[in-house]
Design a protein around this motif. Structure first.
Motif, PDB file in Angstrom:
ATOM      1  N   PHE A 142      36.504  65.209 -16.187  1.00 44.97           N
ATOM      2  CA  PHE A 142      35.527  66.071 -16.858  1.00 44.97           C
ATOM      3  C   PHE A 142      34.366  65.251 -17.376  1.00 44.97           C
ATOM      4  N   ARG A 143      33.296  65.967 -17.697  1.00 50.68           N
ATOM      5  CA  ARG A 143      32.135  65.332 -18.293  1.00 50.68           C
ATOM      6  C   ARG A 143      31.367  66.364 -19.102  1.00 50.68           C
ATOM      7  N   SER A 144      30.551  65.871 -20.018  1.00 49.55           N
ATOM      8  CA  SER A 144      29.721  66.730 -20.849  1.00 49.55           C
ATOM      9  C   SER A 144      28.333  66.128 -20.885  1.00 49.55           C
ATOM     10  N   LEU A 145      27.506  66.539 -19.938  1.00 49.41           N
ATOM     11  CA  LEU A 145      26.137  66.040 -19.879  1.00 49.41           C
ATOM     12  C   LEU A 145      25.193  67.239 -19.938  1.00 49.41           C
ATOM     13  N   GLN A 146      24.538  67.578 -18.815  1.00 52.19           N
ATOM     14  CA  GLN A 146      23.698  68.768 -18.823  1.00 52.19           C
ATOM     15  C   GLN A 146      24.546  70.024 -18.989  1.00 52.19           C
ATOM     16  N   ASP A 147      25.748  69.992 -18.397  1.00 50.33           N
ATOM     17  CA  ASP A 147      26.647  71.133 -18.508  1.00 50.33           C
ATOM     18  C   ASP A 147      28.081  70.618 -18.513  1.00 50.33           C
ATOM     19  N   ASN A 148      28.985  71.389 -19.118  1.00 50.91           N
ATOM     20  CA  ASN A 148      30.392  71.021 -19.107  1.00 50.91           C
ATOM     21  C   ASN A 148      30.996  71.377 -17.763  1.00 50.91           C
ATOM     22  N   MET A 149      31.774  70.472 -17.194  1.00 48.92           N
ATOM     23  CA  MET A 149      32.469  70.772 -15.951  1.00 48.92           C
ATOM     24  C   MET A 149      33.765  69.991 -15.929  1.00 48.92           C
ATOM     25  N   TYR A 150      34.721  70.499 -15.133  1.00 50.11           N
ATOM     26  CA  TYR A 150      35.966  69.758 -14.964  1.00 50.11           C
ATOM     27  C   TYR A 150      36.523  70.007 -13.576  1.00 50.11           C
ATOM     28  N   LEU A 151      37.397  69.088 -13.144  1.00 52.08           N
ATOM     29  CA  LEU A 151      38.098  69.201 -11.871  1.00 52.08           C
ATOM     30  C   LEU A 151      39.570  68.930 -12.130  1.00 52.08           C
ATOM     31  N   GLY A 152      40.440  69.690 -11.456  1.00 47.81           N
ATOM     32  CA  GLY A 152      41.865  69.419 -11.516  1.00 47.81           C
ATOM     33  C   GLY A 152      42.559  70.009 -12.724  1.00 47.81           C
ATOM     34  N   LEU A 153      43.870  69.782 -12.801  1.00 53.69           N
ATOM     35  CA  LEU A 153      44.798  70.116 -13.883  1.00 53.69           C
ATOM     36  C   LEU A 153      45.008  71.607 -14.084  1.00 53.69           C
ATOM     37  N   GLU A 154      43.922  72.381 -14.237  1.00 54.33           N
ATOM     38  CA  GLU A 154      44.034  73.801 -14.484  1.00 54.33           C
ATOM     39  C   GLU A 154      43.131  74.559 -13.514  1.00 54.33           C
ATOM     40  N   SER A 155      43.033  75.875 -13.705  1.00 56.34           N
ATOM     41  CA  SER A 155      42.093  76.680 -12.933  1.00 56.34           C
ATOM     42  C   SER A 155      41.495  77.725 -13.854  1.00 56.34           C
ATOM     43  N   GLY A 156      40.261  78.106 -13.578  1.00 53.57           N
ATOM     44  CA  GLY A 156      39.591  79.072 -14.424  1.00 53.57           C
ATOM     45  C   GLY A 156      38.929  78.399 -15.609  1.00 53.57           C
ATOM     46  N   SER A 157      38.397  79.219 -16.520  1.00 53.19           N
ATOM     47  CA  SER A 157      37.695  78.678 -17.679  1.00 53.19           C
ATOM     48  C   SER A 157      38.117  79.414 -18.939  1.00 53.19           C
ATOM     49  N   ARG A 158      38.042  78.724 -20.064  1.00 50.14           N
ATOM     50  CA  ARG A 158      38.355  79.296 -21.359  1.00 50.14           C
ATOM     51  C   ARG A 158      37.332  78.782 -22.357  1.00 50.14           C
ATOM     52  N   THR A 159      37.146  79.514 -23.464  1.00 52.57           N
ATOM     53  CA  THR A 159      36.275  79.008 -24.512  1.00 52.57           C
ATOM     54  C   THR A 159      37.024  77.939 -25.296  1.00 52.57           C
ATOM     55  N   LEU A 160      36.310  76.903 -25.675  1.00 52.22           N
ATOM     56  CA  LEU A 160      36.934  75.783 -26.363  1.00 52.22           C
ATOM     57  C   LEU A 160      37.519  76.218 -27.701  1.00 52.22           C
ATOM     58  N   LYS A 216      50.578  66.551 -19.907  1.00 51.31           N
ATOM     59  CA  LYS A 216      50.327  67.264 -18.660  1.00 51.31           C
ATOM     60  C   LYS A 216      49.415  66.481 -17.722  1.00 51.31           C
ATOM     61  N   VAL A 217      48.725  65.478 -18.258  1.00 49.44           N
ATOM     62  CA  VAL A 217      47.727  64.741 -17.478  1.00 49.44           C
ATOM     63  C   VAL A 217      48.328  63.445 -16.946  1.00 49.44           C
ATOM     64  N   SER A 218      48.090  63.157 -15.670  1.00 46.66           N
ATOM     65  CA  SER A 218      48.591  61.935 -15.040  1.00 46.66           C
ATOM     66  C   SER A 218      47.497  60.880 -14.929  1.00 46.66           C
ATOM     67  N   LEU A 219      46.292  61.299 -14.554  1.00 43.86           N
ATOM     68  CA  LEU A 219      45.145  60.400 -14.418  1.00 43.86           C
ATOM     69  C   LEU A 219      43.927  61.118 -14.986  1.00 43.86           C
ATOM     70  N   LEU A 220      43.222  60.457 -15.879  1.00 38.25           N
ATOM     71  CA  LEU A 220      42.040  61.037 -16.515  1.00 38.25           C
ATOM     72  C   LEU A 220      40.817  60.215 -16.167  1.00 38.25           C
ATOM     73  N   ILE A 221      39.765  60.903 -15.721  1.00 38.60           N
ATOM     74  CA  ILE A 221      38.460  60.272 -15.542  1.00 38.60           C
ATOM     75  C   ILE A 221      37.449  61.067 -16.354  1.00 38.60           C
ATOM     76  N   ILE A 222      36.709  60.382 -17.228  1.00 36.81           N
ATOM     77  CA  ILE A 222      35.625  61.016 -17.972  1.00 36.81           C
ATOM     78  C   ILE A 222      34.331  60.316 -17.585  1.00 36.81           C
ATOM     79  N   ASP A 223      33.403  61.078 -17.068  1.00 37.94           N
ATOM     80  CA  ASP A 223      32.123  60.531 -16.622  1.00 37.94           C
ATOM     81  C   ASP A 223      31.156  60.479 -17.804  1.00 37.94           C
ATOM     82  N   GLU A 224      30.550  59.299 -18.027  1.00 39.42           N
ATOM     83  CA  GLU A 224      29.639  59.105 -19.166  1.00 39.42           C
ATOM     84  C   GLU A 224      30.296  59.617 -20.439  1.00 39.42           C
ATOM     85  N   PHE A 225      31.484  59.106 -20.726  1.00 45.94           N
ATOM     86  CA  PHE A 225      32.322  59.677 -21.781  1.00 45.94           C
ATOM     87  C   PHE A 225      31.666  59.649 -23.159  1.00 45.94           C
ATOM     88  N   ASP A 226      30.768  58.689 -23.401  1.00 49.98           N
ATOM     89  CA  ASP A 226      30.195  58.546 -24.738  1.00 49.98           C
ATOM     90  C   ASP A 226      28.679  58.703 -24.738  1.00 49.98           C
TER      91      ASP A 226
END
Length: 369
Positions: A190-208, A281-291
């Motif tokens: 996942f990443r949080s830059l111009q927009d929030n996006m994620y790949l893997g682990l789950e499907s669909g979207s929920r409000t934080l 639940k997570v096996s491998l995590l990648i965060i793009d531009e995490f900070d």
């Protein structure tokens, strides 16, 4: 654990690009950052435009045909490298699960279309197909002997077909095969830059906010924000008949979604996924531009939080203030350019020690990828 990955002819990667997480040293400090000789905590540095984001997308390409988890076809537009004459991209993964070494390779023309696959455990090939030659798959799993072998659907993975359509015998190879799938289905990007996006682990979207409320974690989230330097008191209020998290200013409440800063919103996204990390639940995590929106002290806190989960993670960043031996170790910091990625230990002829100031060395151009 993921031990090695390589990709060719995918987006910006024209020639073979190798990311080796098994190239480690015998440092006596921060031993928890490396498990069984494999980097468990990695930070990746590189100039803008070298492909750090695309490296994450390349590693997560595997979920597009092996799982039903969340993916984003738009992010996989312009799939092949424009300078390469081949009509398919090649991917190579190596994993270790206890004593089992798993190697999975495949070629695709786009996110869904599979040209070839090969899967082996400890050097024994258990599944293979090359649709350039034939649609006949070769499958050697015990318990899958009577499966149909003609797979004309190019969007169908041999491995996914075996997993979903057979009752495999109970043996070491098949158990390792299922652990491989558990790992793939637990990958999260996942990443949080111009927009929030994620790949893997789950499907669909929920409000934080709804997710945090439903888990009963509002007090813990408040504590997390305060630890991160966002001094606040949180409460739950009704807005348009929905429960919302709000800042509490001595009885006056304002929705967190209305006044939260960019950094606080980024923290909320991180906390959303941190709940899943705590659930194992997570096996491998990648965060793009995490900070991208964090103060350097907060960046340090986030890395420490992730280290505490024990999960294998890879973070991309431009923040050199956290390039320290107090946080990780030299074989866990990677420098990337358009053709290669290497740990700091492979970017200098000097013997790196715990007392070295890695950031100062980096800014003095002591490392050459």
């Amino acid at each position: 654990m993921l031990t090695k990955f390589s990709v060719t002819n995918f987006k910006g990667f024209n020639d073979e690009f190798v990311f080796d997480l098994s190239d480690t040293n015998a440092f006596a400090f921060n031993k928890e950052c490396v498990k069984n000789g494999i980097v468990n905590n990695a930070l990746v540095y590189g100039p803008n435009g070298v492909g750090k984001s695309n490296l994450g997308l390349a590693i997560f390409d595997i979920i597009g045909h092996l799982t039903d988890k969340e993916t984003d076809e738009f992010k996989y537009s312009f799939y092949l490298n424009a300078l390469n004459s081949s009509n398919c991209a090649s991917f190579h993964y190596e994993f270790v699960f206890d004593s089992c070494k798993v190697v999975y390779t495949y070629k695709k023309t786009d996110l869904k279309t599979i040209i070839s696959e090969s899967f082996s455990i400890n050097g024994r090939e258990l599944a293979f197909i090359d649709r350039n030659v034939s649609d006949e798959a070769q499958v050697f799993f015990k318990g899958a002997e009577y499966l149909k072998s003609n797979l004309t659907n190019q969007n169908l993975s041999v491995l996914k077909y075996v997993k979903n359509n057979s009752e495999l015998d109970k043996n070491e190879e098949n158990e390792c095969f299922m652990r491989f799938f558990d790992f793939i289905e637990g990958m999260l990007f996942f990443r949080s830059l111009q927009d929030n996006m994620y790949l893997g682990l789950e499907s669909g979207s929920r409000t934080l906010t709804s997710d945090i409320i439903e888990r009963g974690n509002v007090p813990d989230f408040e504590n997390f924000l305060n630890m991160a330097g966002v001094e606040c008191k949180l409460t739950v209020v009704k807005e348009s008949e929905k429960d919302m998290i709000a800042f509490d200013f001595n009885g006056r409440t304002i929705s967190i979604n209305q006044i939260a800063s960019t950094g606080t919103r980024s923290l909320m996204l991180f906390y959303y996924w941190l709940q899943r990390l705590r659930d194992h639940k997570v096996s491998l995590l990648i965060i793009d531009e995490f900070d991208a929106f964090y103060h350097y002290k907060l960046s340090n806190l986030i890395v420490e939080k992730l280290k505490g989960t024990g999960i294998q993670f890879i973070l991309t960043t431009h923040n050199t203030s956290i390039m320290t031996n107090e946080l990780l170790r030299p074989d866990c910091y990677f420098l990337m350019n358009k053709s290669s990625i290497k740990p700091l230990t492979r970017c200098t002829t000097k013997e790196l020690r715990e007392a070295h100031n890695l950031e100062k060395m980096f800014k003095a151009d002591s490392f050459d990828v």
